[in-house]
Design a protein around this motif. Sequence first.
Motif, PDB file in Angstrom:
ATOM      1  N   ASP A   3       8.275  12.005 -12.952  1.00 26.90           N
ATOM      2  CA  ASP A   3       8.295  10.586 -12.595  1.00 26.90           C
ATOM      3  C   ASP A   3       8.841  10.399 -11.188  1.00 26.90           C
ATOM      4  OD1 ASP A   3       7.228   9.821 -14.980  1.00 26.90           O
ATOM      5  OD2 ASP A   3       9.160   9.413 -15.946  1.00 26.90           O
ATOM      6  N   HIS A   4       9.770  11.285 -10.795  1.00 21.95           N
ATOM      7  CA  HIS A   4      10.318  11.169  -9.457  1.00 21.95           C
ATOM      8  C   HIS A   4       9.244  11.432  -8.400  1.00 21.95           C
ATOM      9  CE1 HIS A   4      14.005  11.526 -11.816  1.00 21.95           C
ATOM     10  NE2 HIS A   4      14.661  11.044 -10.751  1.00 21.95           N
ATOM     11  N   HIS A   6       6.058  10.799  -8.753  1.00 22.16           N
ATOM     12  CA  HIS A   6       5.214   9.596  -8.713  1.00 22.16           C
ATOM     13  C   HIS A   6       5.856   8.521  -7.845  1.00 22.16           C
ATOM     14  CE1 HIS A   6       2.055  10.612 -11.592  1.00 22.16           C
ATOM     15  NE2 HIS A   6       2.977  11.180 -12.353  1.00 22.16           N
ATOM     16  N   ALA A   7       7.174   8.422  -7.885  1.00 19.07           N
ATOM     17  CA  ALA A   7       7.876   7.355  -7.166  1.00 19.07           C
ATOM     18  C   ALA A   7       7.910   7.567  -5.665  1.00 19.07           C
ATOM     19  CB  ALA A   7       9.305   7.233  -7.701  1.00 19.07           C
ATOM     20  N   CYS A  35      -1.500   6.718  -8.157  1.00 20.89           N
ATOM     21  CA  CYS A  35      -0.724   6.876  -6.925  1.00 20.89           C
ATOM     22  C   CYS A  35      -1.585   6.578  -5.694  1.00 20.89           C
ATOM     23  CB  CYS A  35      -0.132   8.282  -6.833  1.00 20.89           C
ATOM     24  SG  CYS A  35       1.293   8.524  -7.933  1.00 20.89           S
ATOM     25  N   LEU A  75      15.126   5.403 -11.997  1.00 21.40           N
ATOM     26  CA  LEU A  75      14.394   6.430 -12.718  1.00 21.40           C
ATOM     27  C   LEU A  75      15.365   7.306 -13.497  1.00 21.40           C
ATOM     28  CD1 LEU A  75      11.937   7.486  -9.911  1.00 21.40           C
ATOM     29  CD2 LEU A  75      11.353   6.261 -12.011  1.00 21.40           C
ATOM     30  N   MET A  95      14.113   7.339  -3.039  1.00 19.33           N
ATOM     31  CA  MET A  95      13.771   6.369  -4.079  1.00 19.33           C
ATOM     32  C   MET A  95      14.212   4.967  -3.666  1.00 19.33           C
ATOM     33  SD  MET A  95      12.279   8.319  -6.033  1.00 19.33           S
ATOM     34  CE  MET A  95      12.215  10.068  -6.434  1.00 19.33           C
ATOM     35  N   ALA A  99      11.769   1.874  -2.847  1.00 20.95           N
ATOM     36  CA  ALA A  99      11.896   0.620  -3.592  1.00 20.95           C
ATOM     37  C   ALA A  99      12.092  -0.550  -2.646  1.00 20.95           C
ATOM     38  CB  ALA A  99      13.083   0.720  -4.562  1.00 20.95           C
TER      39      ALA A  99
END
Length: 237
Positions: A3-4, A6-7, A35, A75, A95, A99
């Motif tokens: 998931d990281h 993807h972020a 993505c 996350l 991250m 964001a």
Amino acid sequence: MTDHDHALSGAYAVDALDADERARFEAHLTTCADCRAEVDSLREAAALLGADDVVAPPPSLRDDILAGIDRIRPLPPVTGTVTPLRRRHRLPLLMSAAAAVVLLLGVGLAWLRPWHDEQPARLTAAERILAAPDATRLEKSFPDGSRATVVLSRSEGKALIRTKAMALAPAGKAYELWLQTPAGVMEPAGLMPDQPDTTYVLKGDATDATGIGITVEPDGGSPQPTSAPIALFALDS
């Protein structure tokens, strides 16, 4: 991919990844349609913000961004293989940066889009003349039933002519328009389109014009009238 990974789309969109992270994420992009769509969306939003005229943001923009960051769901922690120390410290920063980028673009677009949607469409030269508070109209009817209307706005410094069912000029000829100066000189102001119904903005400065004339001239026009006007609109000074 975790998931990281993807972020990382936000950081990738603003070129905030190092060479290894960029290579890994670009490999992921070849197999992840979500993505790719997110990166495209972020880049499109960034380009839109950059293309707009520079305007002062509302005072609430900074507070909205900071408040939104507090509400972003973090996350889950990385599990499995231990990440090297440099990357372990760098990843949370990426991250947060990603964001913030996403939130900034979202708030910026939410602020800019309504402002642009409310902007009136840019008026054409003819529309500006017709809408001018000082617009004056003079109309002439011809024996064959055709009509020509002149609209003048001295504040715009322009005039236009509108024709209705206007007979076409004879073969090899054209209708030429003229602006009459206070000294009585007729200055060429363009050739009327060869159409029965048309709207044409005269060339030249009509601010001080005392009249507008129409003559029949050879194709291509003449620097000076070669025939008597078939119509002469006298303008108020």
